[in-house]
Design a protein around this motif. Structure first.
Motif, PDB file in Angstrom:
ATOM      1  N   SER A  55      -1.237   4.726   8.223  1.00  0.00           N
ATOM      2  CA  SER A  55      -0.060   5.253   8.911  1.00  0.00           C
ATOM      3  C   SER A  55       1.206   4.477   8.574  1.00  0.00           C
ATOM      4  O   SER A  55       2.315   5.006   8.727  1.00  0.00           O
ATOM      5  CB  SER A  55      -0.288   5.226  10.427  1.00  0.00           C
ATOM      6  OG  SER A  55      -0.555   3.901  10.866  1.00  0.00           O
ATOM      7  N   PRO A 177       3.361  15.400   8.283  1.00  0.00           N
ATOM      8  CA  PRO A 177       3.238  14.056   8.849  1.00  0.00           C
ATOM      9  C   PRO A 177       3.768  13.988  10.270  1.00  0.00           C
ATOM     10  O   PRO A 177       4.566  14.819  10.713  1.00  0.00           O
ATOM     11  CB  PRO A 177       4.090  13.209   7.893  1.00  0.00           C
ATOM     12  CG  PRO A 177       5.063  14.167   7.314  1.00  0.00           C
ATOM     13  CD  PRO A 177       4.346  15.479   7.225  1.00  0.00           C
ATOM     14  N   GLU A 181       5.756   8.592  11.358  1.00  0.00           N
ATOM     15  CA  GLU A 181       5.597   8.335   9.926  1.00  0.00           C
ATOM     16  C   GLU A 181       6.797   8.848   9.135  1.00  0.00           C
ATOM     17  O   GLU A 181       7.204   8.227   8.137  1.00  0.00           O
ATOM     18  CB  GLU A 181       4.311   8.984   9.426  1.00  0.00           C
ATOM     19  CG  GLU A 181       3.050   8.399  10.043  1.00  0.00           C
ATOM     20  CD  GLU A 181       1.803   9.058   9.511  1.00  0.00           C
ATOM     21  OE1 GLU A 181       1.920   9.842   8.541  1.00  0.00           O
ATOM     22  OE2 GLU A 181       0.721   8.795  10.042  1.00  0.00           O
ATOM     23  N   TRP A 341      -6.015   8.130   2.153  1.00  0.00           N
ATOM     24  CA  TRP A 341      -4.820   8.376   2.955  1.00  0.00           C
ATOM     25  C   TRP A 341      -4.681   9.824   3.413  1.00  0.00           C
ATOM     26  O   TRP A 341      -3.601  10.235   3.835  1.00  0.00           O
ATOM     27  CB  TRP A 341      -3.577   7.980   2.172  1.00  0.00           C
ATOM     28  CG  TRP A 341      -3.491   6.511   1.891  1.00  0.00           C
ATOM     29  CD1 TRP A 341      -4.039   5.497   2.629  1.00  0.00           C
ATOM     30  CD2 TRP A 341      -2.806   5.881   0.805  1.00  0.00           C
ATOM     31  NE1 TRP A 341      -3.738   4.290   2.075  1.00  0.00           N
ATOM     32  CE2 TRP A 341      -2.977   4.476   0.944  1.00  0.00           C
ATOM     33  CE3 TRP A 341      -2.063   6.344  -0.270  1.00  0.00           C
ATOM     34  CZ2 TRP A 341      -2.441   3.565   0.061  1.00  0.00           C
ATOM     35  CZ3 TRP A 341      -1.530   5.435  -1.158  1.00  0.00           C
ATOM     36  CH2 TRP A 341      -1.709   4.057  -0.989  1.00  0.00           C
TER      37      TRP A 341
END
Length: 373
Positions: A55, A177, A181, A341
């Motif tokens: 994150s 996102p 973020e 990720w």
């Protein structure tokens, strides 16, 4: 000097070894194995740390990649008298607003697609059940089972029911996102563009020798130029793909064709997985609107034709062999980036692979350009 006769372990031949060197090979081998084990443990710990801090790391890595492109374009503002920092920050503001509007535009279609994925299952069963009936009959005969009156529908339901739609929904949902973020991305992007020149200068001066500093300059310049050329070219091409997708959606009668175009433009930056998600979304939209099997599938075929032509003909012709990367390495990097990720990792996989390829090419003696003294 005394010699010791020793048998070679590979071919079994006898050889004479000086007695003074007997036993010196194992300590060196053990030291090498220890060093390799230490490096392997360090890399494993680094991967786990990057995975745990996704994150924080993901938006910062994305900001550095995007900031390198923005700052490289901003450097050209000197030709018209604009300071590079001012041009870079202006481009950053424009890019930030554009990304916010793009995420805001595709967030609703993405969430709608995630919510409707379970509803697509019974319609897929009804649409493809008749087509898979011969295969279901063959499977029942080979396994000694029996077919039902509904033909292939029960087996189709069993097969699709075993699919984990949660993974698909998680991947699609990860493309948008979180707000925190996004703020980290924007803040890192602004500070990186503002302090990029000083950071480059300090990084170059950290090397002692002249050749090392020249190599660092070459790597910085080549990396930024490669990323700028790649993203600039692919953005224009994928914008054309998005425009074609919007026209296909308009012709097929799908709602909000502009959003379909933006959706296709954004996901085209993810090789392999992005077009698959767009195709699934177009097919799901047609099936949910009860357009029939043929009416739901022809837009998918048209989109795939457009995307395949762009990926296999237009992009190689424009970018050339300079950016040609082995498809197997691209696929592996995307899978690894997704595991590390999430969906954004899949987006960053190709730029990171391109950076690695550029750095590797700069270390080759034959590809170096001689600089003036």
């Amino acid at each position: 000097m005394k010699y010791i006769v020793r048998r070679t372990p590979f071919d079994g031949r006898l050889s004479e070894v000086p007695a003074a060197q007997e036993g010196k090979g194992w300590p060196e081998t053990r030291r090498t194995l220890t060093e390799l084990s230490t490096i392997g443990l360090f890399l494993l710990a680094l991967l786990l740390a990057l995975h745990s801090a996704a994150s924080l790391v993901v938006p910062m890595v994305a900001a550095i990649i995007v900031g390198s492109v923005v700052a490289h374009v901003g450097d050209r503002g000197q030709r018209i008298g604009i300071p590079p920092v001012i041009a870079g920050l202006a481009l950053t503001a424009i890019l930030g607003v554009g990304m916010f509007l793009l995420i805001e535009a595709i967030a609703e279609p993405l969430s709608t697609l995630v919510e409707r994925l379970p509803l697509v299952l019974p319609r897929l069963i009804a649409a493809f059940g008749d087509l898979l009936a011969p295969f279901t009959t063959l499977q029942a005969r080979l396994t000694g089972g029996s077919t039902s009156a509904e033909g292939g529908i029960p087996s189709m339901e069993k097969m699709l029911g075993s699919l984990d739609f949660g993974l698909v929904a998680g991947f699609i949902g990860g493309l948008t996102p979180a707000f925190g973020e996004f703020l980290i991305f924007l803040a890192t992007l602004v500070f990186y563009v503002a302090g990029r020149a000083r950071l480059r200068r300090q990084s170059i001066l950290a090397f002692v020798g002249r050749e090392e500093r020249l190599a660092a300059i070459r790597i910085f310049n080549a990396t930024e130029a490669s990323l700028t050329h790649y993203f600039g070219t692919t953005s224009v091409i994928y914008a054309c793909v998005g425009l074609a997708t919007g026209l296909i959606a308009l012709t097929a009668g799908l709602p909000a064709p502009v959003l379909w175009g933006l959706f296709a433009f954004a996901l085209s930056f993810i090789p392999f997985l992005g077009p698959a998600v767009v195709s699934l979304a177009i097919a799901s939209g047609g099936i949910l609107l009860d357009y029939g099997l043929l009416s739901a599938l022809w837009p998918v075929g048209a989109f795939m034709v457009v995307h395949l032509v762009c990926e296999n003909a237009v992009i190689p012709a424009v970018l050339g062999r300079r950016f040609e990367i082995n498809p197997f390495l691209v696929f592996v990097s995307i899978i690894f980036g997704t595991w590390m990720w999430g969906a954004i990792g899949a987006v960053l996989a190709v730029p990171l692979l391109l950076i690695g390829r550029t750095i590797r090419s700069e270390f080759k003696v034959e590809s170096r350009v001689s600089l003036p003294s």
